[in-house]
Motif scaffolding. Structure first.
Motif, PDB file in Angstrom:
ATOM      1  N   ASN A 151     -44.871 -14.890-122.436  1.00 38.71           N
ATOM      2  CA  ASN A 151     -46.097 -15.170-121.700  1.00 38.71           C
ATOM      3  C   ASN A 151     -47.221 -15.176-122.728  1.00 38.71           C
ATOM      4  OD1 ASN A 151     -48.650 -14.619-120.270  1.00 38.71           O
ATOM      5  ND2 ASN A 151     -47.345 -14.433-118.446  1.00 38.71           N
ATOM      6  N   TYR A 244     -37.700 -21.593-118.742  1.00 37.95           N
ATOM      7  CA  TYR A 244     -39.096 -21.558-119.185  1.00 37.95           C
ATOM      8  C   TYR A 244     -39.790 -22.902-118.966  1.00 37.95           C
ATOM      9  CZ  TYR A 244     -36.921 -17.495-121.275  1.00 37.95           C
ATOM     10  OH  TYR A 244     -36.203 -16.344-121.452  1.00 37.95           O
ATOM     11  N   GLN A 248     -43.215 -23.390-116.796  1.00 35.07           N
ATOM     12  CA  GLN A 248     -44.342 -24.170-117.313  1.00 35.07           C
ATOM     13  C   GLN A 248     -44.803 -25.191-116.288  1.00 35.07           C
ATOM     14  OE1 GLN A 248     -42.790 -25.785-120.990  1.00 35.07           O
ATOM     15  NE2 GLN A 248     -43.987 -24.372-122.240  1.00 35.07           N
ATOM     16  N   GLU A 249     -43.849 -25.842-115.638  1.00 34.52           N
ATOM     17  CA  GLU A 249     -44.192 -26.874-114.666  1.00 34.52           C
ATOM     18  C   GLU A 249     -44.921 -26.302-113.448  1.00 34.52           C
ATOM     19  OE1 GLU A 249     -40.788 -29.263-113.692  1.00 34.52           O
ATOM     20  OE2 GLU A 249     -41.288 -30.614-115.337  1.00 34.52           O
ATOM     21  N   LYS A 255     -43.795 -19.941-122.483  1.00 26.99           N
ATOM     22  CA  LYS A 255     -43.306 -20.783-123.575  1.00 26.99           C
ATOM     23  C   LYS A 255     -41.904 -20.326-123.969  1.00 26.99           C
ATOM     24  CE  LYS A 255     -44.438 -21.919-128.428  1.00 26.99           C
ATOM     25  NZ  LYS A 255     -45.414 -21.673-129.518  1.00 26.99           N
TER      26      LYS A 255
END
Length: 356
Positions: A151, A244, A248-249, A255
């Motif tokens: 994070n 991950y 993110q989406e 990351k």
């Protein structure tokens, strides 16, 4: 079947009424022997991939083959336990997804039905030997690379630089900021364990895990439990890279980092449960899971970015290019052994004294 030999008998019939009856019978037989009709019936699937993927894949299969299909979603280790406990009275036909090693353990314990799908020929050539050895009971359907999830906002707040390697996670600055899945119940956690053994050797791997334990906030029950990372409850998670991408989406400050030591990975598998009540439909479902169509559903419809193993399937645009990754060699046969798995998990517990 465009014509039916029975229909030709109509020319010999003595009345139009008889002819119509025979033609109707021909039509009925055509329906009965169509592919969809042959597949009619039921299917119960134990599923170890993301819930939405379970839903989408079983839904498409049900519609394509006219099979009443239901699924039960649980982690890999939990489903292996269910199959063991239900050995004398199986409650499902197929095990879909989850890491390869528990499927191998199930095969060794006589919990799986033998079936070698003709579509195994389309699996990535690098896994030919593995399929030759164990393909009688198991088929490989996807690949996932192991990574370190961070994070970025939480790390910045704590003033901790992003880790580049697994060994970076031993820094005391990460105390109570790391989670990874308990390998006793999660295939993801077991993949992390086997990756460390292949990278460092067994003794050094367990020395590493003892030190890492000091920084672990929790051992999650599933490798898909990345919500704690997304919310910042923890700063670091160890799981597969596709998790991950999905976070993110959703807009989370997450990351994925491929570790400098080398990239471990797992293979997703599917198998038929011994004593399956709907065996023919189970075989059909295995064939379907090996097809390009089914292997593209996760990324096209379920925001899941595992790499397909069918050489004709198109990977997600956001997925890693497996030809450019520094994969380590993993002895799936060794780590898929029931005896070896039991030994390593007991040793893991002693090293971590995990009580959750």
């Amino acid at each position: 079947m465009k014509t039916c030999f029975i229909s030709h008998l109509s020319r010999f019939s003595k009345s139009r009424k008889t002819s119509l009856k025979i033609t109707a019978l021909c039509g009925l037989l055509t329906v009965l022997f169509s592919p969809n009709a042959i597949a009619e019936g039921k299917l119960t699937v134990y599923c170890s991939v993301q819930n939405v993927t379970c839903e989408k894949v079983t839904q498409h299969f049900a519609e394509k083959y006219n099979v009443e299909t239901q699924f039960v979603r649980n982690s890999t280790g939990t489903i292996l336990g269910k199959i063991k406990s239900e050995k004398s009275n199986p409650q499902a036909d197929v095990w879909y997804g989850g890491t390869l090693e528990p499927h191998l353990q199930a095969a060794d314990q006589g919990l799986l039905e033998s079936y070698r799908s003709p579509l195994q020929k389309d699996i990535m050539p690098r896994f030919n030997q593995l399929m030759q050895q164990r393909g009688d009971f198991i088929s490989i359907i996807y690949l996932m690379e192991l990574g370190i999830g961070v994070n970025t906002e939480k790390l910045a707040k704590l003033g901790i630089p992003e880790p580049k390697c697994f060994k970076d996670l031993l820094d005391p600055a990460f105390k109570d900021q790391i989670q990874y899945a308990d390998p006793r119940v999660s295939g993801t956690g077991y993949s992390f364990l086997t990756t460390l053994i292949e990278l460092f050797g067994e003794q050094q791997a367990f020395d590493y895990l003892k030190k890492l334990h000091n920084n672990v906030a929790q051992y999650s029950k599933s490798g898909l439990a990345t919500g704690n990372l997304a919310t910042g409850e923890v700063a670091v998670d160890i799981s597969f890279m596709h998790s991950y991408v999905r976070e993110q989406e959703k807009g989370s400050p997450v990351k994925g980092i491929l570790p400098c030591e080398g990239i471990g990975y797992t293979l997703g598998a599917t198998s038929i449960i011994k004593g399956a009540r709907n065996l023919d439909n189970a075989k059909l479902f295995i064939d379907y899971l090996l097809s390009p169509e089914a292997q593209e559903i996760p990324w096209r419809e379920a925001d899941s970015y595992q790499l397909p193993t069918n050489i004709h399937a198109q990977p997600a645009p956001k997925a890693s290019d497996p030809t450019k990754l520094k994969f380590i060699d993993i002895d799936f046969i060794r780590f898929g052994s029931n005896e070896e798995s039991k030994r390593l998990l007991e040793k893991w517990f002693e090293a971590t004294k995990a009580d959750n």
